[in-house]
Enzyme design. Structure first.
Site, PDB file in Angstrom:
ATOM      1  N   HIS A  74      31.331   9.089  40.424  1.00  0.00           N
ATOM      2  CA  HIS A  74      32.148   8.278  41.694  1.00  0.00           C
ATOM      3  C   HIS A  74      33.426   8.613  41.437  1.00  0.00           C
ATOM      4  O   HIS A  74      33.867   7.870  42.338  1.00  0.00           O
ATOM      5  CB  HIS A  74      31.043   6.511  41.950  1.00  0.00           C
ATOM      6  CG  HIS A  74      30.290   7.377  43.005  1.00  0.00           C
ATOM      7  ND1 HIS A  74      30.024   8.214  44.021  1.00  0.00           N
ATOM      8  CD2 HIS A  74      28.626   6.899  42.731  1.00  0.00           C
ATOM      9  CE1 HIS A  74      28.762   7.726  44.714  1.00  0.00           C
ATOM     10  NE2 HIS A  74      27.622   7.639  44.055  1.00  0.00           N
ATOM     11  N   LYS A 105      39.368   1.365  54.594  1.00  0.00           N
ATOM     12  CA  LYS A 105      38.757   1.474  53.352  1.00  0.00           C
ATOM     13  C   LYS A 105      39.123   0.218  52.718  1.00  0.00           C
ATOM     14  O   LYS A 105      40.534  -0.348  53.224  1.00  0.00           O
ATOM     15  CB  LYS A 105      39.168   3.123  53.285  1.00  0.00           C
ATOM     16  CG  LYS A 105      41.175   3.471  53.234  1.00  0.00           C
ATOM     17  CD  LYS A 105      41.001   4.796  52.507  1.00  0.00           C
ATOM     18  CE  LYS A 105      40.137   5.691  53.650  1.00  0.00           C
ATOM     19  NZ  LYS A 105      39.684   6.541  53.256  1.00  0.00           N
ATOM     20  N   ARG A 106      38.471   0.126  51.413  1.00  0.00           N
ATOM     21  CA  ARG A 106      39.319  -0.645  50.528  1.00  0.00           C
ATOM     22  C   ARG A 106      40.797  -0.972  50.694  1.00  0.00           C
ATOM     23  O   ARG A 106      41.248   0.865  50.219  1.00  0.00           O
ATOM     24  CB  ARG A 106      38.110  -0.932  49.379  1.00  0.00           C
ATOM     25  CG  ARG A 106      36.713  -1.323  49.299  1.00  0.00           C
ATOM     26  CD  ARG A 106      36.045  -0.841  47.903  1.00  0.00           C
ATOM     27  NE  ARG A 106      35.932   0.408  47.816  1.00  0.00           N
ATOM     28  CZ  ARG A 106      37.139   0.806  47.297  1.00  0.00           C
ATOM     29  NH1 ARG A 106      37.902  -0.327  46.039  1.00  0.00           N
ATOM     30  NH2 ARG A 106      37.421   2.512  46.267  1.00  0.00           N
ATOM     31  N   LYS A 146      44.585   4.367  47.314  1.00  0.00           N
ATOM     32  CA  LYS A 146      43.754   4.930  48.274  1.00  0.00           C
ATOM     33  C   LYS A 146      45.704   4.871  49.046  1.00  0.00           C
ATOM     34  O   LYS A 146      45.622   4.703  50.047  1.00  0.00           O
ATOM     35  CB  LYS A 146      42.914   3.951  49.358  1.00  0.00           C
ATOM     36  CG  LYS A 146      41.807   4.055  48.883  1.00  0.00           C
ATOM     37  CD  LYS A 146      40.930   3.566  48.992  1.00  0.00           C
ATOM     38  CE  LYS A 146      39.305   3.258  48.423  1.00  0.00           C
ATOM     39  NZ  LYS A 146      38.331   4.758  49.235  1.00  0.00           N
ATOM     40  N   THR A 186      34.033   9.556  52.869  1.00  0.00           N
ATOM     41  CA  THR A 186      32.776   9.641  53.520  1.00  0.00           C
ATOM     42  C   THR A 186      33.440   9.335  54.741  1.00  0.00           C
ATOM     43  O   THR A 186      32.624   9.763  55.798  1.00  0.00           O
ATOM     44  CB  THR A 186      31.703   9.015  53.407  1.00  0.00           C
ATOM     45  OG1 THR A 186      31.804   7.574  52.443  1.00  0.00           O
ATOM     46  CG2 THR A 186      30.671   9.059  51.900  1.00  0.00           C
ATOM     47  N   LYS A 205      33.057  10.710  58.819  1.00  0.00           N
ATOM     48  CA  LYS A 205      32.525  10.405  60.002  1.00  0.00           C
ATOM     49  C   LYS A 205      33.775  10.239  61.007  1.00  0.00           C
ATOM     50  O   LYS A 205      33.369  10.368  62.209  1.00  0.00           O
ATOM     51  CB  LYS A 205      32.671   8.566  59.963  1.00  0.00           C
ATOM     52  CG  LYS A 205      31.725   8.172  58.441  1.00  0.00           C
ATOM     53  CD  LYS A 205      31.493   6.767  57.920  1.00  0.00           C
ATOM     54  CE  LYS A 205      30.204   6.345  56.962  1.00  0.00           C
ATOM     55  NZ  LYS A 205      30.901   5.920  56.352  1.00  0.00           N
TER      56      LYS A 205
END
Length: 859
Positions: free
Chosen positions: A377, A568-569, A574, A676, A680
């Site tokens: 992952h 998101k985290r 990110k 993901t 969405k």
């Protein structure tokens, strides 16, 4: 209170939300009143909202139980190959509404609750999120369970029943503060404890060499107590099981050590054993080598493998033969390791086969390799698990011996293939020598599995050509790609019923189980009525979410502004920082000329920072400090607002995603395995601004790159910069807007009380920013201007939205699981519908009812 549905609305919803029959409604009302009375021992005079939620949950659960038992009977009779999904995280969220949808009960329940004078949304809000995961990895596991049940696979999710899930995040004076998530304090109506199947798990001790081989002795025992949660498929009467283990101290725990009479202390010490399942580690992209974490990882695999082997031995086929042969084990059992966290399952199965079942090593190893498959992952080196040898030697001495043996045979093979290539031996060894001896768990997973997969095409290529290059050269066929997916049941039907119904009206309801049918929406791209209906659904969702934000955050939101969302985290890779720099740039632009045209935006950022991750917490503080300045500046009017969503979780995602116009997916190319959230948003009619990273690449392929807002460096550009050396100062000096933004942060413009508050952030950006925020800043800002220009042409915007929804069929977890099933697990999905509990069972399942029922309890 919601008004009852009109006939038109009922007709529109019939197929995807279930039929409202008078009998159904009356049966649900009866069940509700029965549970309120007999289960909760309350009447309507003293019942609370929580009581009403529990009464409804128990009523819906009643509809699951018959199907659950019948599914297990069916598996016992037909004896299919079983799939076991091992994950330290299952981020399930709430269960009530998802269950109603999958059983086709939603409309009947809505109507029953309305007739009882209650509000369904209020009851749904009572349910605690089951937050047994950090983010994408755990949510993926939850989507996969839904798809496995919907595709009729005999599948089981195995994990830990953490007493405390991912922490609740509170924002106090702009800082993240963690609170324990005591999600079980009111009980959990969806789980069933199974104390009769409690299993022992061993730790510590020593290895004794005997005539019959090595024996692990003098261990400390902890009991694993299973809790089962039903996982219903969509409208097919299949109900699979998620089994989560809870740690219990055995009755004799430590009592023998206290023969001097300190009975009280001995009983108190039982907590030490039970701590194993107390709390979820909140770090899924930082490896933390804590003993308790290693105990959790071994605890779940040791209990699970005993359970799998018991089920294998008591299967109908094995039950009819006098001797049990493990030759057929890989034909009947597929085990998927969700990342390296359950990697100890490999040496544990070897220990069982060699030490207990007395198989020869080579035979045991062949069975083990054919049974396991591994999903990687992440490519971030700090996330890869490497356990110190000393810790394993203390905690699991026999497993360490087995890992050494696996490694020796593996290195012998490499040496034979590549004589004199010592560097290759070092690179592929399971044991790393530099910086203290450690076991590389990813290497253990690769060597001990028959298949290794990444979770998006770009990620799978990177692990083959870079991260695990030596292994893929050795066994190229072992490496595969399985692009992630999301379940359309939760991420469309549940969270966006208006859009789900509109699509069903246009193309029929078959898309719920075959998302590729969304392609038919391409026929409606130029249909003015459909364009209008799609934008109306979006506007309704935005108005509803704006009301929620106003209520919770006391900030007036302009519902016609663009909802620009980044949830998101919180992690440097990110790049929430890049977004934050853009917010400040927009603020400066408006301040410079308040009368100039500007497309109003509401920027929404949400996510949790791991408690020990200083930089991520500083990023949250910077965002909240910028929001404070922006939201209180009267010059901005309602042109720009910034909201930091507190305590982002599954149930909040279900609110924000349907209301989003612009989805931010802006990681540095080559760092996001898949994502993901991006899928969405796409499915729910948001347009994506993103880099060519993770699944964004495949989203651009499916929808056409001109229907996304793609910016920034590609993977090859990043490696070019890495070769030359990244110089942040160059960008700072050459881009005036960037210089202004950074100078404001440095000077304390957003932190006047503490001018040096964000020094750590600015120093990192200049000196050691691995994720190269400055390098992508200029292109990002230009791309955002393209976004604003298109947003001013609502019809053109909505056409792109329709093209994106039409292209999102690939990103169903049903497609992902079908690929796992056929290409890794060796099982076939089926659309067979098991007879529901009120229908007679077919004869072929009815051979020996008493015998079956007795055995079903075992399963």
């Amino acid at each position: 209170m919601a008004a009852p549905l009109s006939d038109h609305e009922k007709r529109k919803q019939i197929s995807i939300r279930g039929i409202v029959g008078v009998e159904n409604v009356s049966e649900i009302k009866k069940g509700f009143n029965r549970h309120l009375h007999f289960t909760l021992v309350k009447d309507r005079n003293i019942a609370t909202h929580r009581d009403y939620y529990f009464a409804l949950a128990h009523t819906v659960r009643d509809h699951l139980v018959g199907r659950w038992i019948r599914t297990q009977q069916f598996y016992y009779e037909t004896d299919p190959k079983r799939v076991y999904y091992l994950s330290l995280e299952f981020y399930m969220g709430r269960t009530l509404q998802n269950t109603m949808i999958n059983l086709g009960l939603q409309n009947a329940c809505d109507e029953a609750i309305y007739q009882l004078g209650l509000d369904m949304e209020d009851l749904e809000e009572v349910e605690e999120d089951a937050g047994l995961g950090n983010g994408g990895l755990g949510r993926l596991a939850a989507c996969f369970l839904d798809s496995m049940a919907t595709l009729g696979l005999a599948a089981y999710g195995y994990g830990i029943r953490y007493e405390y899930g991912i922490f609740n995040q509170r924002i106090k004076e702009g800082w993240q503060v963690e609170e324990a998530d005591d999600w079980l304090r009111h009980g959990n109506p969806w789980e069933k404890a199974r104390p009769e199947y409690m299993l022992p798990v061993h730790f510590y001790g020593r290895v004794e060499e005997t005539k019959k081989g090595p024996k692990w002795v003098d261990t400390q025992v902890v009991l694993a107590m299973p809790y089962d949660t039903p996982v219903p498929g969509y409208m097919n009467n299949t109900v699979n099981t998620m089994r989560l283990w809870s740690a219990r101290a055995p009755n004799d725990f430590n009592l023998q050590d206290f023969n001097v009479g300190d009975y009280i202390q001995a009983v108190l010490d039982r907590n030490l054993a039970e701590n194993i399942s107390r709390v979820l580690y909140p770090n899924d992209h930082f490896f933390v080598g804590k003993e308790l974490r290693l105990k959790q990882e071994y605890f779940v695999v040791a209990a699970t493998l005993q359970d799998i082997i018991r089920r294998f031995k008591t299967s109908k086929r094995e039950h009819t033969s006098s001797t049990i042969s493990f030759d057929t084990f890989p034909d009947k059992v597929a085990i998927q390791l969700n990342d390296t966290h359950p990697a100890l399952a490999i040496p544990e199965l070897m220990r069982i086969l060699v030490d207990i079942e007395k198989l020869h090593w080579d035979k045991a190893w062949n069975i083990t390799k054919r049974t396991f498959a591994y999903t990687n992952h992440t490519v971030l080196p700090e996330a890869l698990e490497r356990w110190p040898i000393q810790l394993l030697e203390t905690l699991l001495p026999r497993h360490l011996q087995i890992i050494y043996e696996i490694n020796q045979k593996h290195l012998d093979r490499i040496a034979a293939l590549f004589p004199k290539d010592l560097d290759r031996l070092r690179r592929t060894s399971l044991i790393e020598e530099d910086g203290g001896k450690r076991i590389n768990m990813a290497h253990l997973c690769i060597v001990g599995s028959h298949a290794v997969n990444g979770v998006a095409q770009i990620h799978s290529n990177i692990i083959k050509t870079d991260v695990f290059k030596d292994f893929s050269e050795l066994e190229p066929d072992k490496f595969q790609n399985k692009t992630n997916g999301i379940t359309p049941r939760r991420w469309l039907l549940l969270c966006n019923p208006g859009l789900a119904e509109l699509i069903a009206e246009a193309i029929g309801e078959e898309y719920v189980k075959d998302l590729s049918q969304l392609k038919k929406l391409n026929d409606f791209v130029d249909d003015d009525t459909f364009i209008r209906d799609i934008s109306k659904v979006k506007q309704d969702n935005k108005e509803k979410f704006a009301q929620y934000l106003e209520k919770v955050y006391k900030v007036k939101i302009n519902p016609s502004s663009m909802f620009d969302v980044h949830v998101k985290r919180i992690h440097e890779y990110k790049r929430q920082l890049l977004n934050c720099l853009h917010i400040i740039s927009m603020y400066n632009r408006i301040k410079k000329d308040p009368t100039a045209p500007f497309v109003p935006r509401t920027v929404i950022i949400g996510g949790k920072a791991a408690p020990g991750y200083h930089m991520a917490k500083m990023i949250i503080k910077l965002i909240t400090s910028v929001a404070e300045v922006v939201n209180n500046d009267p010059v901005l009017d309602d042109k720009l607002k910034v909201i930091f969503l507190e305590n982002y979780r599954v149930s909040l995602a279900e609110k924000v995603i349907p209301a989003t116009d612009l989805s931010e997916q802006i990681s540095l190319a080559g760092t996001e395995a898949s994502g993901t959230g991006n899928m969405k948003f796409m499915l729910n009619g948001a347009l994506t601004i993103g880099t060519m990273d993770g699944a964004n690449v495949e989203m651009a392929e499916e929808a056409g790159e001109d229907n996304l807002f793609i910016f920034g460096m590609r993977v090859e550009d990043v490696s070019e910069i890495d070769k030359k050396g990244y110089n942040a100062m160059k960008y700072y000096e050459q881009i005036p807007d960037l210089k202004q933004v950074i100078d404001q942060i440095k000077s304390g413009f957003f932190s006047p009380q503490q001018p040096a508050l964000f020094k750590d952030i600015t120093e990192m950006l200049f000196k050691h920013d691995r994720f190269k925020v400055f390098a992508d800043y200029e292109d990002y800002v230009c791309c955002q201007e393209r976004v604003s220009r298109l947003y001013q042409k609502p019809k053109e915007w909505t056409k792109k939205v329709i093209k994106n929804i039409a292209a999102s069929g690939k990103f169903s977890s049903d497609r992902t699981i079908t690929e796992y099933a056929t290409e890794i697990w060796g099982v076939e999905p089926t659309d067979l519908k098991i007879p529901s509990p009120n229908e007679p069972r077919e004869n072929k399942y009815n051979t020996n009812m008493n015998f079956t029922l007795k055995l079903v309890l075992i399963h």
